[in-house]
Design a protein around this motif. Structure first.
Motif, PDB file in Angstrom:
ATOM      1  N   ILE A 118      34.000  -9.061   8.525  1.00  0.00           N
ATOM      2  CA  ILE A 118      33.359  -8.414   7.380  1.00  0.00           C
ATOM      3  C   ILE A 118      31.889  -8.257   7.748  1.00  0.00           C
ATOM      4  N   ASN A 119      31.426  -7.013   7.770  1.00  0.00           N
ATOM      5  CA  ASN A 119      29.993  -6.770   7.969  1.00  0.00           C
ATOM      6  C   ASN A 119      29.396  -6.530   6.604  1.00  0.00           C
ATOM      7  N   LEU A 120      28.566  -7.444   6.180  1.00  0.00           N
ATOM      8  CA  LEU A 120      27.967  -7.338   4.854  1.00  0.00           C
ATOM      9  C   LEU A 120      26.520  -6.882   5.032  1.00  0.00           C
ATOM     10  N   SER A 121      26.170  -5.802   4.347  1.00  0.00           N
ATOM     11  CA  SER A 121      24.826  -5.249   4.499  1.00  0.00           C
ATOM     12  C   SER A 121      23.910  -5.876   3.462  1.00  0.00           C
ATOM     13  N   ILE A 122      22.865  -6.528   3.933  1.00  0.00           N
ATOM     14  CA  ILE A 122      21.896  -7.147   3.012  1.00  0.00           C
ATOM     15  C   ILE A 122      20.544  -7.092   3.716  1.00  0.00           C
ATOM     16  N   ASP A 123      19.588  -6.445   3.091  1.00  0.00           N
ATOM     17  CA  ASP A 123      18.329  -6.160   3.791  1.00  0.00           C
ATOM     18  C   ASP A 123      17.163  -7.008   3.328  1.00  0.00           C
ATOM     19  N   LEU A 156      31.929 -13.437   9.538  1.00  0.00           N
ATOM     20  CA  LEU A 156      30.921 -12.744   8.734  1.00  0.00           C
ATOM     21  C   LEU A 156      29.739 -12.308   9.588  1.00  0.00           C
ATOM     22  N   LYS A 157      29.455 -10.994   9.515  1.00  0.00           N
ATOM     23  CA  LYS A 157      28.260 -10.464  10.169  1.00  0.00           C
ATOM     24  C   LYS A 157      27.376  -9.890   9.070  1.00  0.00           C
ATOM     25  N   LEU A 158      26.078 -10.064   9.202  1.00  0.00           N
ATOM     26  CA  LEU A 158      25.164  -9.442   8.238  1.00  0.00           C
ATOM     27  C   LEU A 158      24.484  -8.261   8.905  1.00  0.00           C
ATOM     28  N   ASN A 159      24.475  -7.116   8.240  1.00  0.00           N
ATOM     29  CA  ASN A 159      23.742  -5.945   8.737  1.00  0.00           C
ATOM     30  C   ASN A 159      22.407  -5.873   8.001  1.00  0.00           C
ATOM     31  N   VAL A 160      21.330  -5.871   8.759  1.00  0.00           N
ATOM     32  CA  VAL A 160      19.996  -5.788   8.159  1.00  0.00           C
ATOM     33  C   VAL A 160      19.291  -4.573   8.749  1.00  0.00           C
ATOM     34  N   VAL A 161      19.063  -3.562   7.943  1.00  0.00           N
ATOM     35  CA  VAL A 161      18.335  -2.382   8.438  1.00  0.00           C
ATOM     36  C   VAL A 161      16.843  -2.717   8.389  1.00  0.00           C
ATOM     37  N   VAL A 162      16.190  -2.620   9.535  1.00  0.00           N
ATOM     38  CA  VAL A 162      14.770  -2.987   9.613  1.00  0.00           C
ATOM     39  C   VAL A 162      13.931  -1.802   9.140  1.00  0.00           C
ATOM     40  N   GLN A 163      13.262  -2.008   8.006  1.00  0.00           N
ATOM     41  CA  GLN A 163      12.524  -0.921   7.355  1.00  0.00           C
ATOM     42  C   GLN A 163      11.033  -1.210   7.370  1.00  0.00           C
ATOM     43  N   ASN A 182      27.308 -20.047   9.600  1.00  0.00           N
ATOM     44  CA  ASN A 182      28.115 -19.497  10.693  1.00  0.00           C
ATOM     45  C   ASN A 182      28.225 -17.977  10.524  1.00  0.00           C
ATOM     46  N   ILE A 183      27.117 -17.310  10.822  1.00  0.00           N
ATOM     47  CA  ILE A 183      27.060 -15.864  10.621  1.00  0.00           C
ATOM     48  C   ILE A 183      26.445 -15.211  11.858  1.00  0.00           C
ATOM     49  N   ALA A 184      26.694 -13.921  12.005  1.00  0.00           N
ATOM     50  CA  ALA A 184      26.026 -13.160  13.072  1.00  0.00           C
ATOM     51  C   ALA A 184      25.147 -12.133  12.371  1.00  0.00           C
ATOM     52  N   VAL A 185      23.838 -12.365  12.416  1.00  0.00           N
ATOM     53  CA  VAL A 185      22.914 -11.418  11.777  1.00  0.00           C
ATOM     54  C   VAL A 185      22.624 -10.319  12.781  1.00  0.00           C
ATOM     55  N   ARG A 186      22.692  -9.063  12.343  1.00  0.00           N
ATOM     56  CA  ARG A 186      22.380  -7.968  13.265  1.00  0.00           C
ATOM     57  C   ARG A 186      21.321  -7.067  12.646  1.00  0.00           C
ATOM     58  N   PHE A 187      20.212  -6.943  13.369  1.00  0.00           N
ATOM     59  CA  PHE A 187      19.116  -6.089  12.902  1.00  0.00           C
ATOM     60  C   PHE A 187      19.364  -4.676  13.416  1.00  0.00           C
ATOM     61  N   ILE A 188      19.325  -3.712  12.522  1.00  0.00           N
ATOM     62  CA  ILE A 188      19.630  -2.318  12.885  1.00  0.00           C
ATOM     63  C   ILE A 188      18.356  -1.482  12.783  1.00  0.00           C
ATOM     64  N   ASN A 239      20.862 -25.295  18.883  1.00  0.00           N
ATOM     65  CA  ASN A 239      21.173 -26.027  17.641  1.00  0.00           C
ATOM     66  C   ASN A 239      21.356 -25.152  16.403  1.00  0.00           C
ATOM     67  N   HIS A 240      21.444 -23.861  16.580  1.00  0.00           N
ATOM     68  CA  HIS A 240      21.759 -22.999  15.432  1.00  0.00           C
ATOM     69  C   HIS A 240      23.262 -22.710  15.432  1.00  0.00           C
ATOM     70  N   THR A 241      23.862 -22.702  14.256  1.00  0.00           N
ATOM     71  CA  THR A 241      25.302 -22.469  14.140  1.00  0.00           C
ATOM     72  C   THR A 241      25.640 -21.007  14.383  1.00  0.00           C
ATOM     73  N   GLY A 242      24.827 -20.131  13.826  1.00  0.00           N
ATOM     74  CA  GLY A 242      25.102 -18.692  13.933  1.00  0.00           C
ATOM     75  C   GLY A 242      24.334 -18.034  15.065  1.00  0.00           C
ATOM     76  N   THR A 243      24.455 -16.718  15.143  1.00  0.00           N
ATOM     77  CA  THR A 243      23.786 -15.947  16.196  1.00  0.00           C
ATOM     78  C   THR A 243      23.048 -14.773  15.539  1.00  0.00           C
ATOM     79  N   PHE A 244      22.275 -14.078  16.333  1.00  0.00           N
ATOM     80  CA  PHE A 244      21.680 -12.845  15.809  1.00  0.00           C
ATOM     81  C   PHE A 244      21.629 -11.812  16.923  1.00  0.00           C
ATOM     82  N   GLY A 245      21.500 -10.546  16.526  1.00  0.00           N
ATOM     83  CA  GLY A 245      21.492  -9.483  17.523  1.00  0.00           C
ATOM     84  C   GLY A 245      20.728  -8.279  17.012  1.00  0.00           C
TER      85      GLY A 245
END
Ligand code: SAM
Ligand code: SF4
Length: 331
Positions: A118-123, A156-163, A182-188, A239-245
């Motif tokens: 699930i990619n959840l978009s939250i900015d 769970l992945k979070l989509n964050v549009v960088v504005q 435990n999430i993968a944050v992705r900056f778009i 030591n972080h549970t999740g990742t980011f990209g």
């Protein structure tokens, strides 16, 4: 029958299918305040048509489908469509991109259907800033759903549009979320797909700038390996549970390994996010095309997939500058 492969030898195995052009939010980077001119309901692909398109494509090697929109959960009977799709044994993954406002009651059903990502978009992580960005007051429900999804079996992945000038000060707060979640944050990178054209900003926030902002606060980040066709370049902190990209959506440095095709909610087949649609599959089906005709059509149109998003954009014949809403394109 051979699978879908383009003239650059790229196998096309991932379909992004927009199930609607409607949405319950009005994100500033996606559409104007009054929304977009939505199409008449008859123009939308029916779920039966979508099921058939996915089946034919899966017989040609597509094994992953991402359902998007508009907001998929605003379309009536979306869950029943997921149920239908889950019977397609040729699919390895069914994923969903959503704004998360309406997903809450369906989480256990999605787990039962083996939905993968699930990619959840939250900015924004601030209720006020979120309301400014989305022009709606839905932060509390969405954040509660985010927390419920994080506890579920779904990835769970979070989509964050960088504005620029709007949420760049929150980039590192999102990275900090990966400490315990435990999430993968992705900056778009923001693209001009907002139904109105490029927003005028003083600064350009590309992937390089996003990364250097994160490095200033988190110098110990480490790059992690991801599949070749991944849209994001990914990192982890010790030591972080999740990742980011970071997704270089606008600078388009990822096109060489593209494995994606798209179909909009009105059946426009797109070889690339930046093209203007190359064929209307809905009309072809409604004119009586057989599954064999559809297969021939798909094989022939993917062979014309452009090398990259710059070429796709240059080949546009109508609006040279991309300005359609992402809600119409199917993000
Ligand atoms: N409504 C759902 C959502 O927001 O997740 C699905 C559709 S939305 C069009 C899909 C993705 O496209 C979202 O992650 C959204 O943030 C992203 N998006 C929309 N407009 C964009 C733009 N102009 N630039 C970059 N990403 C954009
Ligand atoms: Fe709706 Fe998604 Fe566009 Fe926001 S990004 S307006 S939630 S379609």
């Amino acid at each position: 029958m051979a699978g879908l492969i383009d003239n650059f030898g790229r196998p096309l195995t991932y379909l992004r299918l927009a199930v609607t052009d409607r949405c319950n939010l009005r994100c500033q980077y996606c559409m104007p305040a009054h929304g977009i001119a939505i199409v008449d309901r008859k123009e939308l692909l029916t779920f039966k048509e979508m099921y058939r398109i996915v089946r034919v494509l899966s017989e040609l090697g597509v094994h992953k489908v991402r359902l998007t929109g508009g907001e998929p959960f605003v379309r009536k009977s979306f869950i029943e469509f997921l149920e239908m799709l889950s019977f397609n044994e040729l699919l390895d993954e069914i994923n969903i991109t959503t704004n998360g406002a309406l997903i809450g009651p369906y989480i256990s059903k999605l787990e039962a259907l083996n939905i993968k990502n699930i990619n959840l978009s939250i900015d924004s992580l601030s209720k006020e800033n979120f309301a400014k960005i989305t022009r709606r007051d839905a932060f509390d429900e969405i954040f509660a759903n985010l927390e419920a999804l994080e506890k579920s079996t779904l990835n769970l992945k979070l989509n964050v549009v960088v504005q620029p000038e709007i949420n760049t000060h929150e980039i590192n707060d999102f990275v900090a979320l990966t400490k315990t979640k435990n999430i993968a944050v992705r900056f778009i990178e923001e693209m001009p797909f907002n139904g109105a054209g490029l927003r005028k900003t003083k600064e350009v926030w590309n992937s390089t700038k996003i990364l250097s902002t994160i490095k200033q606060r988190f110098p110990s980040l480490e790059k992690i390996t991801t599949p070749k066709s991944s849209t994001s370049i990914n990192y982890k902190l010790p030591n972080h549970t999740g990742t980011f990209g970071i997704i270089p959506a606008f600078t388009r440095t990822i096109c060489n390994d593209c494995n994606r095709i798209r179909i909009t909610s009105t059946g426009q087949f797109k070889n690339c996010l930046f093209d203007e649609g190359v064929f209307n599959v809905r009309d072809f089906i409604r004119e009586g095309a057989s599954n064999g005709d559809l297969k021939q059509l798909f094989l022939s149109i993917v062979s014309k997939k452009p090398a990259n998003g710059f070429i796709a954009e240059a080949n546009r014949t109508k609006n040279k500058r991309v300005s359609e809403s992402m809600s119409t394109i199917g993000g």
